[in-house]
Design an enzyme around this catalytic site. Structure first.
Site, PDB file in Angstrom:
ATOM      1  N   ASP A  27       0.772  -1.244   0.060  1.00 40.67           N
ATOM      2  CA  ASP A  27      -0.056   0.190  -0.107  1.00 40.67           C
ATOM      3  C   ASP A  27       0.925   1.398   0.056  1.00 40.67           C
ATOM      4  OD1 ASP A  27       0.797  -0.311   2.681  1.00 40.67           O
ATOM      5  OD2 ASP A  27      -0.975  -0.559   3.207  1.00 40.67           O
ATOM      6  N   ASN A  42      -7.480  -2.469  14.459  1.00 44.79           N
ATOM      7  CA  ASN A  42      -8.810  -3.031  14.202  1.00 44.79           C
ATOM      8  C   ASN A  42      -8.933  -3.959  13.156  1.00 44.79           C
ATOM      9  OD1 ASN A  42      -7.751  -1.732  11.723  1.00 44.79           O
ATOM     10  ND2 ASN A  42      -9.030  -0.008  11.708  1.00 44.79           N
ATOM     11  N   HIS A 101      -7.260  -4.340  10.293  1.00 42.19           N
ATOM     12  CA  HIS A 101      -6.799  -4.096   8.895  1.00 42.19           C
ATOM     13  C   HIS A 101      -5.608  -4.797   8.185  1.00 42.19           C
ATOM     14  CE1 HIS A 101      -4.549  -0.181   9.516  1.00 42.19           C
ATOM     15  NE2 HIS A 101      -3.719  -1.222   9.578  1.00 42.19           N
ATOM     16  N   GLU A 142      -9.906  -1.606   5.559  1.00 38.85           N
ATOM     17  CA  GLU A 142     -10.345  -1.296   6.744  1.00 38.85           C
ATOM     18  C   GLU A 142     -11.604  -2.251   6.879  1.00 38.85           C
ATOM     19  OE1 GLU A 142      -8.258   0.372   8.599  1.00 38.85           O
ATOM     20  OE2 GLU A 142      -8.163   2.422   8.125  1.00 38.85           O
TER      21      GLU A 142
HETATM   22  C1  F6R Z   1       1.490  -1.355   6.079  1.00 39.86           C
HETATM   23  C2  F6R Z   1       0.123  -1.899   6.308  1.00 39.86           C
HETATM   24  C3  F6R Z   1      -0.764  -2.053   7.587  1.00 39.86           C
HETATM   25  C4  F6R Z   1       0.318  -2.447   8.765  1.00 39.86           C
HETATM   26  C5  F6R Z   1      -0.695  -2.413   9.981  1.00 39.86           C
HETATM   27  C6  F6R Z   1       0.362  -2.662  11.244  1.00 39.86           C
HETATM   28  O1  F6R Z   1       2.168  -1.514   5.054  1.00 39.86           O
HETATM   29  O2  F6R Z   1      -0.340  -2.454   5.518  1.00 39.86           O
HETATM   30  O3  F6R Z   1      -1.669  -2.720   7.469  1.00 39.86           O
HETATM   31  O4  F6R Z   1       0.806  -3.482   8.728  1.00 39.86           O
HETATM   32  O5  F6R Z   1      -1.038  -1.008  10.236  1.00 39.86           O
HETATM   33  O6  F6R Z   1       1.156  -1.446  11.480  1.00 39.86           O
HETATM   34  P1  F6R Z   1       2.207  -1.282  12.531  1.00 39.86           P
HETATM   35  O7  F6R Z   1       3.195  -2.551  12.280  1.00 39.86           O
HETATM   36  O8  F6R Z   1       2.956  -0.133  12.610  1.00 39.86           O
HETATM   37  O9  F6R Z   1       1.421  -1.709  13.981  1.00 39.86           O
END
Ligand code: F6R
Length: 260
Positions: A67, A136, A138, A143
């Site tokens: 992403d 959450n 995702h 989301e």
């Molecule tokens: C990042 C992504 C997100 C993260 C998620 C967890 O490319 O796709 O889904 O993996 O937000 O983020 P952290 O590791 O910062 O808790």
């Protein structure tokens, strides 16, 4: 799902790096999917160390990131392209032309998703995809309420995700509220996924993903449908699971089988 519960976040990073190295050793021209966020940073450090020690070469590897923020170009320090260059690509021998991150500054964002899908397909699909998980539930920026069959497209970020990521932006800095992300269908089409999670803030999301019903309210629960999903978590992230003894027993059996 294969659930691997380890003592701490360093072990999680190390095991993730070992799995990616094994993949690249077995298939030097692997197509690997990568993620950003705090969680994979230690794994990327472990991969860099393995590269420096001559254990792995990325010269034939192609990568696709999950992403990118919409509205940031790759030179912006908060863009995911910048993150990947800084945390991994600049320190290994990957060919930068073979690294792909969705185009956050596309002039045609509504078609950029399909273009990314086409690029993945032209490279033969993703062999192994790294994932983190949001509090959450995702994965990527899919989301809650995202279609479980979704493909790469523009997604609106939830307030929770914007708040979680605000720590990376200064007060006067533009923080995007839109993203371009691989879809859940895209992720589930990869040949393997490795999801890393550490810390008790992820415990509920992990429980919902592993033991909850498959639901758009927990996008990661769609991985229950993935034929080869490896979930590597520390004790804190595993703390709300009801079947930890079973998962540890299965993993012991798996390791014994691998040795035979
Ligand atoms: C990042 C992504 C997100 C993260 C998620 C967890 O490319 O796709 O889904 O993996 O937000 O983020 P952290 O590791 O910062 O808790």
């Amino acid at each position: 799902m294969r659930i691997i519960i380890l003592d701490n976040s360093q072990q999680v990073a190390q095991r993730g790096a070992e799995i990616f190295c094994q993949q690249i050793t077995n298939k030097p021209d692997s197509v690997i999917g990568l993620a950003t966020g705090s969680t994979p940073i230690s794994m990327y450090q472990a991969l860099i160390a393995k590269y420096q020690q001559g254990e792995v070469s990325f010269s034939k590897v192609t990568s696709f990131n999950l992403d990118e923020y919409l509205g940031l170009d790759g030179k912006h320090p908060q863009s995911y392209r910048y993150f990947m260059n800084d945390k991994l690509f600049n320190h290994i021998n990957i060919n930068s032309n073979q690294t792909h991150v969705p185009n956050g500054s596309s002039e045609t964002p509504l078609t950029a998703g399909q273009e990314y899908e086409d690029q993945i397909a032209n490279c033969g699909g993703i062999d192994i995809q790294l994932l983190g998980i949001g509090r959450n539930g995702h994965i990527g920026f899919n989301e809650p309420t995202s279609s479980l069959a979704s493909r790469t497209r523009i997604k609106t970020l939830t307030k929770e995700t914007i708040d979680d990521n605000a720590r990376f932006f200064t007060d006067d800095e533009f923080q995007p509220t839109l993203s371009i992300t691989m879809g859940i269908g895209t992720i589930n089409q990869t040949r393997a996924v490795v999801l890393l999670a550490t810390g008790d803030s992820k415990a509920q999301a992990i429980k919902d993903m592993v033991e909850g019903p498959i639901s758009a309210m927990s996008p990661a629960s769609a991985l229950q449908m993935h034929p080869n999903a490896i979930i590597i978590i520390d004790e804190a992230a595993a703390s709300l699971l009801s079947q930890t003894d079973l998962y540890k027993h299965i993993e012991q059996q798996q390791l014994t089988l691998q040795k035979t």
